[in-house]
Design a protein around this motif. Structure first.
Motif, mmCIF file in Angstrom:
data_model
loop_
_atom_site.group_PDB
_atom_site.id
_atom_site.type_symbol
_atom_site.label_atom_id
_atom_site.label_comp_id
_atom_site.label_asym_id
_atom_site.label_seq_id
_atom_site.Cartn_x
_atom_site.Cartn_y
_atom_site.Cartn_z
ATOM 1 N N ALA A 199 1.803 11.001 9.113
ATOM 2 C CA ALA A 199 0.448 10.750 9.465
ATOM 3 C C ALA A 199 -0.006 9.529 9.983
ATOM 4 O O ALA A 199 -1.276 9.302 10.390
ATOM 5 C CB ALA A 199 -0.627 11.038 8.123
ATOM 6 N N GLY A 200 0.851 8.607 10.253
ATOM 7 C CA GLY A 200 0.503 7.350 11.135
ATOM 8 C C GLY A 200 0.195 6.206 10.098
ATOM 9 O O GLY A 200 -0.322 5.193 10.700
ATOM 10 N N MET A 201 0.152 6.494 8.930
ATOM 11 C CA MET A 201 -0.108 5.395 7.955
ATOM 12 C C MET A 201 1.056 4.286 7.741
ATOM 13 O O MET A 201 2.131 4.572 7.963
ATOM 14 C CB MET A 201 -0.456 5.982 6.438
ATOM 15 N N ARG A 202 0.375 3.048 7.751
ATOM 16 C CA ARG A 202 1.292 2.102 7.446
ATOM 17 C C ARG A 202 1.176 1.760 5.990
ATOM 18 O O ARG A 202 0.146 1.600 5.424
ATOM 19 C CB ARG A 202 0.920 0.737 8.323
ATOM 20 N N ILE A 203 2.185 1.511 5.138
ATOM 21 C CA ILE A 203 2.252 1.489 3.746
ATOM 22 C C ILE A 203 2.688 -0.079 3.212
ATOM 23 O O ILE A 203 3.925 -0.290 3.570
ATOM 24 C CB ILE A 203 2.737 2.479 2.977
ATOM 25 N N ILE A 204 1.984 -0.870 2.625
ATOM 26 C CA ILE A 204 2.382 -2.062 2.126
ATOM 27 C C ILE A 204 2.348 -2.064 0.494
ATOM 28 O O ILE A 204 1.314 -1.983 0.006
ATOM 29 C CB ILE A 204 1.491 -3.201 2.730
ATOM 30 N N SER A 205 3.496 -2.558 -0.192
ATOM 31 C CA SER A 205 3.536 -2.678 -1.409
ATOM 32 C C SER A 205 3.709 -4.402 -1.586
ATOM 33 O O SER A 205 5.116 -4.826 -1.180
ATOM 34 C CB SER A 205 4.843 -2.280 -2.060
#
Length: 359
Positions: free
Chosen positions: A105-111
């Motif tokens: 969906a175009g999301m960038r995920i940062i943990s």
């Protein structure tokens, strides 16, 4: 000049405090995320979404995340930030699939805690490893809980709830006693059934006498203790409630456990075969005499074999769409080969002409 992003911060605290002892504060998670955004994305906007007392094993039961998910799939946010992936998911398979859906969906995920920025740095192996590690405490805890419950059941100690006619006086030690007013109602149900009354007639009789239903009694007890009870309860006795009371051998002092088992963590329960039940006779004070109970079981068998009992044989394409124009009750399909396809009022089905008409 830094790029302005629309960022969502997600925080979760589990029901299991012991498992979550390092993440017990939602505010702590928010502070970590806010500090990270201030340093890395100073010109960006940050909105928080949270779930308290929610398991990390499923996504469906998390209201906060479900609200956030819709917005992420609509591209209302650019980046999702979590303190660590254990806050996002503790289920390896579903967590990874959800992560891929967000990526698509175009999301960038940062943990932050795992030092992962996906898919900016596509280290999928490291992500899989983190999710695998995060799932282990859940499955381990589930096995331990099942083991403890099984042992207590075999010792005749585990009782999660008591049926109508009894009341729990100590939830910690699982102590219960006879609730005499309700016990009299139970005895009356058995006596009337053994004298020839049917489920519907008994249910209508109890409703007309304004005798509180089991759920009404439970709600009144909780409110008397000052506890809030939001659960909606009906004032009418149902055929199913009467039927379940008549078949429950708890009323003759028998403790029957292990009747259900859970196939998977947070999954639904399935009935166990009677041969797998853990049974303790003469375990507690009975409400109904054994002879009275045995006679009721004989009557149940006779009436089941000699009378029609609804079995779904035909497609009921309008079920769930039709409602009675007078009382608003859902219409029930009449599954009988001697009748043309038809639907009848649900209230009439439960209470007869005292409740409504068949239509």
């Amino acid at each position: 000049m830094s790029i302005k992003y629309s960022i969502a911060g997600y925080c979760r605290i589990s029901v299991d405090e012991e498992m979550d002892r390092d993440n017990t504060s939602i505010e702590n998670q928010k502070a970590i995320i806010a500090d990270f955004v201030k340093r890395k994305f100073p010109d960006s906007t940050l909105d928080f979404y949270e779930d308290r007392d929610r398991s990390g094993y499923t996504f469906e039961q998390r209201e906060g995340y479900q609200e956030l998910r819709k917005k992420m799939l609509r591209s209302e946010y650019d980046i999702l930030i979590v303190k660590d992936f254990s806050r996002f998911s503790r289920r390896n398979s579903k967590g990874l699939v959800e992560l891929e859906d967000l990526r698509d969906a175009g999301m960038r995920i940062i943990s932050i805690g795992d030092n992962i920025d996906y898919p900016t740095y596509d280290d999928w192996t490291a992500i899989q490893f983190r999710f695998l590690i995060n799932e282990m405490p859940v499955t381990d805890t589930s096995k331990k809980v099942k083991s403890v419950i099984k042992r207590r059941q075999e010792e005749g100690k585990w009782i999660c709830a008591v049926p109508y006619g009894y009341v729990m006086i100590n939830n910690k030690t699982m102590q219960f006693e006879v609730d005499e007013p309700a016990a009299e109602v139970v005895r009356d149900i058995f006596d009337r059934y053994n004298s020839g009354w049917g489920y519907k007639k008994i249910a209508n009789y109890l409703t007309d006498k304004h005798i509180p239903t089991p759920r009404m009694c439970e709600k009144m007890r909780r409110e008397a203790k000052g506890e809030e009870c939001k659960r909606e309860v009906k004032q009418t006795w149902s055929i199913i409630t009467v039927s379940e009371i008549l078949q429950n051998d708890f009323y003759i002092g028998t403790l029957r456990q292990g009747k259900y088992r859970r196939k998977k963590i947070n999954g639904g329960e399935v009935k166990q075969d009677e041969t797998d039940h853990i049974v303790f006779e003469n375990n507690h004070t009975p409400i109904v005499d054994y002879k009275v109970f045995a006679l009721a079981q004989e009557q149940l068998k006779k009436r089941t074999t000699s009378h029609y009992r609804g079995v779904k044989k035909y497609d009921n394409v309008y079920s769930g769409y039709l409602f009675c124009g007078d009382c608003g009750s859902p219409m029930f399909a009449m599954s009988r080969n001697d009748l043309a396809p038809a639907y009848t009022c649900g209230t009439y089905h439960k209470r007869g002409t005292k409740g409504c008409t068949s239509h």
